[in-house]
Write an enzyme that holds these catalytic residues in place. Structure first.
Site, mmCIF file in Angstrom:
data_model
loop_
_atom_site.group_PDB
_atom_site.id
_atom_site.type_symbol
_atom_site.label_atom_id
_atom_site.label_comp_id
_atom_site.label_asym_id
_atom_site.label_seq_id
_atom_site.Cartn_x
_atom_site.Cartn_y
_atom_site.Cartn_z
ATOM 1 N N TYR A 64 -1.043 26.443 5.402
ATOM 2 C CA TYR A 64 -1.774 26.264 5.259
ATOM 3 C C TYR A 64 -2.212 25.133 6.093
ATOM 4 C CZ TYR A 64 0.945 20.935 5.105
ATOM 5 O OH TYR A 64 1.475 20.094 5.496
ATOM 6 N N ASP A 114 0.752 25.515 -1.177
ATOM 7 C CA ASP A 114 -0.138 25.518 -0.298
ATOM 8 C C ASP A 114 -0.078 26.184 0.812
ATOM 9 O OD1 ASP A 114 0.752 22.706 -0.178
ATOM 10 O OD2 ASP A 114 3.053 22.331 1.112
ATOM 11 N N HIS A 158 3.616 21.753 -7.846
ATOM 12 C CA HIS A 158 2.893 21.810 -6.603
ATOM 13 C C HIS A 158 3.878 23.647 -5.971
ATOM 14 C CE1 HIS A 158 1.465 20.018 -3.055
ATOM 15 N NE2 HIS A 158 3.177 20.357 -2.600
ATOM 16 N N LYS A 159 5.024 22.846 -6.469
ATOM 17 C CA LYS A 159 6.287 24.215 -5.656
ATOM 18 C C LYS A 159 6.754 24.877 -6.873
ATOM 19 C CE LYS A 159 5.759 22.960 -0.978
ATOM 20 N NZ LYS A 159 6.719 22.261 0.247
ATOM 21 N N ASP A 169 -2.151 16.553 -2.945
ATOM 22 C CA ASP A 169 -2.225 17.770 -1.618
ATOM 23 C C ASP A 169 -2.488 18.384 -2.308
ATOM 24 O OD1 ASP A 169 0.012 15.318 -1.466
ATOM 25 O OD2 ASP A 169 0.522 16.179 0.579
ATOM 26 N N ARG A 239 -2.625 9.726 3.607
ATOM 27 C CA ARG A 239 -2.757 11.994 3.480
ATOM 28 C C ARG A 239 -3.330 12.111 2.127
ATOM 29 N NH1 ARG A 239 -0.331 13.619 8.315
ATOM 30 N NH2 ARG A 239 0.956 14.952 6.734
ATOM 31 N N ILE A 241 -4.285 10.352 -0.608
ATOM 32 C CA ILE A 241 -5.752 10.817 -1.463
ATOM 33 C C ILE A 241 -6.439 11.281 0.338
ATOM 34 C CG2 ILE A 241 -6.989 8.513 -1.428
ATOM 35 C CD1 ILE A 241 -4.562 6.811 -2.007
ATOM 36 N N GLY A 242 -5.808 11.158 1.315
ATOM 37 C CA GLY A 242 -7.934 12.040 1.802
ATOM 38 C C GLY A 242 -7.116 13.621 1.463
#
Length: 710
Positions: A64, A114, A158-159, A169, A239, A241-242
């Site tokens: 990613y 990702d 997520h994975k 993320d 990050r 939240i980013g």
């Protein structure tokens, strides 16, 4: 040496920040942001000669982080036209993407979300290199989402190795690619699933007290880091939240404005950004590694998250997802970062410092999500998760610094679009960018030939509407009917016009008492329309001038009869042509000496309910040329496809051809006998650049050219 570095740093910073004293124009401000973008992109290539090296890896790996940098570098190319950036990404893609669309080192069965983001840049790269393998790679990554394990409420894990878990993320990793896929293929039903991903994660990770979202959520509540009651991780990692706010902004960009849940996504973005403002460091404009503990021992101003917030707030403000005040926040954040965490190096490059290298939950060694864990992770320079968003933030901020702003509420430089056009100096040799804020602009627009190199950029096509109601039978000031050419809402005779995210409408209606009613009358050369809508009935889009080259990308065009007509050489790429009546789509009048008429590439042909008998075209003049390649044709297209307009001689002079079309209306076994079927070799020559290059070598695929150059 120290003095040299200090001087470089001073030079880097001083050009931008005289804005605080109100000493720079928007034109200068845009230039300065673009200079920053160039510095960041050039430094990235110096620091990592191969893009796969961007995450400090020792051997190539599809991931990613490299995908994020590739996306940012393509935006730099689109904005500056520096082919070095394009070549940098193409070299990366050539290494990883095989001739059959396979992706080196990618393993679908690990179900690592990702890895999906690794291919987000392929959509943009395909615009410049329309190679089948890139589409195949996109489909490969899309296939992962078809079988990605999900929570009981439908949220993507997520994975595979992190069962029952959703991390913030992951919303950027999967949903931005997913939304781009839905918008590109026209499969808008997929947005229901995309929205659900956000709804599920927000429902379970949102903290009512702060308005922020926790890094992760474990549906099973089995993880040691998971709260036994909520399943949430214990802290707010900036990050994560980013990634979340960037995902919201980017998905909203591709999401249809008519989607019933769009407002809910926008509300989440507004809430999170408002909540972030409580914890922003006012001196630097940045945010801390652990968001809500700015004064706690060990916490630090973190660059990757600050860059992500900067990008999301700038984009959200520009596109109307956030209040315009967030643009000021984004500018202050960017300025603070250049002053606090950008280091000028002796070799002329710049570095972004104070970047958290990585953080996660669970795994081996186990990451428990505590405060001590987050502030104890490695901090390094030039992390790609900071470089990518920082570069995109610079580009995004440049877009918000238009030369003129048009706003009906008086918050811009002008209240009408025509007033802004009139203010452009005649024969200006630099591009003039006019930003148009949402509104219904009831005015006729005329761009004369002397107003060259003008860009009209709307915030959103469905909310930025230029409309008027003249028709061919309308009586003008001299008691005469206006005629077809005199009925248009929008006229342009200027060369090098660029338009994006705008609707042009002729609202005269349809009927015998109205006749033709043109929405847009385009006669300038090298005209580009990107994501625009053309609304009307008979004769909607008039490509007027012989020799004029026009390019329409991802546009929507609707009408009843001959709603694309005229003399010009025009390419329509991935557009939608919507028939509102049983009639004809095109009426080309291509001059005999002109080799290109109308070419429709990868377009979608749709129809209103009850419309079931539509011709692809008929020849207004005898040497009409119209070609459809790789288009999706609904069942409303007639089996014979083409009509000779009761001109038997035109069957020998007109050139009507097709290749590789699909759908109910695409079969060619019953097509008019005088229509042509191209071979694969012939169809391969029908590219926008080849068709419209002219004698000056113009490449219409360099479409996003409105912010920077001649």
């Amino acid at each position: 040496m120290k003095m040299r570095v200090l001087l470089i740093h001073i030079l880097l910073c001083c050009c931008l920040w005289t804005q605080a004293a109100g000493k720079v124009t928007n034109h200068e401000l845009r230039r300065d942001y673009l200079q920053w973008a160039t510095r960041i992109a050039d430094s990235q290539m110096r620091h990592n000669p191969e893009l796969w090296m961007a995450d400090f890896v020792k051997k190539p790996k599809w991931d990613y982080t490299q995908g994020l940098v590739a996306k940012a570098m393509l935006q730099a190319y689109e904005t500056t036209d520096d082919t070095a950036y394009l070549g940098y990404v193409k070299q990366f893609a050539d290494y990883f993407v095989g001739s059959d669309g396979s992706i080196r080192t990618y393993k679908l069965d690990t179900y690592n979300i990702d890895r999906v983001n690794g291919g987000n840049f392929l959509y943009d790269l395909y615009r410049y290199y329309p190679e089948e393998r890139f589409l195949q790679a996109i489909e490969l990554l899309r296939s992962q989402l078809l079988t990605q394990p999900r929570t009981e409420e439908g949220g993507f894990w997520h994975k595979k190795i992190y069962p029952h878990q959703m991390w913030l993320d992951g919303l950027y990793m999967g949903e931005v690619f997913y939304a781009r896929y839905a918008a590109t293929t026209g499969d808008y039903a997929l947005f229901d699933d995309i929205v659900n991903q956000f709804m599920v994660v927000d429902k379970h990770t949102m903290d009512a007290k702060t308005g922020l979202n926790y890094h992760g959520w474990d549906e099973s509540k089995e993880q040691a880091w998971a709260d036994p009651c909520t399943g949430c991780s214990p802290n707010f990692w900036s990050r994560s939240i980013g990634w979340y706010v960037m995902a919201l902004c980017d998905v909203l960009e591709y999401m249809p404005s008519s989607h019933p849940k769009r407002a809910e996504l926008q509300a989440i973005l507004e809430r999170v950004c408002k909540s972030l403002m409580r914890f922003q460091d006012k001196r630097t404009g940045m945010w801390y590694q652990v968001t809500n503990y700015p004064k706690r021992t060990g916490n630090y101003l973190e660059s990757t998250a600050s860059a992500m917030f900067c990008y999301a707030m700038a984009k959200g403000a520009r596109l109307g997802y956030l209040d315009e005040s967030y643009l000021t926040v984004a500018r202050n954040t960017f300025r603070g970062m250049t002053e606090q965490v950008v280091r000028a190096n002796a070799d002329g490059t710049v570095s972004l410092t104070q970047c958290c290298a990585v953080a996660g939950l669970g795994g081996k060694p186990y990451r428990d999500g505590t405060y001590a864990y987050y502030v104890g992770e490695t901090v390094r320079d030039d992390d790609p998760k900071g470089i990518g968003p920082f570069l995109m933030a610079a580009i995004e901020l440049s877009k918000s610094a238009a030369d003129f702003v048009v706003a009906q509420d008086g918050t811009g430089d002008f209240r009408t679009i025509q007033a802004a056009i009139d203010a452009v100096p005649a024969y200006r040799k630099e591009r003039t960018v006019i930003r148009i804020k949402p509104g219904i602009y009831r005015e006729r627009i005329i761009i004369p030939a002397c107003k060259q190199l003008v860009s009209l950029v709307g915030d959103d096509a469905e909310r930025c509407v230029i409309t008027y109601g003249n028709a061919a039978r309308t009586i003008g000031v001299f008691g005469e009917m206006l005629g077809t050419s005199g009925s248009a809402t929008f006229y342009t005779e200027a060369d090098d016009l660029y338009m994006e995210n705008l609707t042009i409408e002729n609202a005269a209606g349809e009927g015998k008492q109205i006749g033709q009613a043109v929405a847009a009358h385009v006669s300038g050369d090298r005209a580009v329309f990107f994501r625009c809508r053309f609304l009307g009935n008979q004769d909607t889009l008039f490509t007027y001038a012989e020799g004029s080259r026009q390019y329409y990308k991802e546009c929507y065009i609707e009408g009843t009869t001959d709603f694309v007509f005229g003399w010009s050489a025009a390419v329509f790429n991935r557009c939608t042509l919507h028939s509102k009546k049983n009639s004809y789509i095109t009426a080309a009048s291509t001059p005999r000496s002109q080799s290109v008429g109308y070419v429709f590439l990868d377009c979608t042909l749709t129809a209103a309910e009850g419309v079931d008998s539509v011709y692809l075209g008929r020849p207004w003049r005898e040497y009409a040329k119209t070609v459809f390649i790789g288009c999706r044709m609904g069942g409303h297209i007639r089996a014979e496809g083409w009509h000779n307009w009761h001109k038997p001689q035109a069957e020998h002079t007109a050139f009507y051809a097709e290749y590789g079309n699909q759908g109910e209306g695409a079969p060619t076994d019953k097509r008019a006998g005088w229509a042509k079927q191209l071979t694969a070799e012939q169809a391969a020559d029908y590219t926008p650049q080849q068709l419209l290059k002219g004698t000056d070598g113009w490449n219409p695929e360099h479409i996003r050219i409105y912010y920077l150059r001649k």
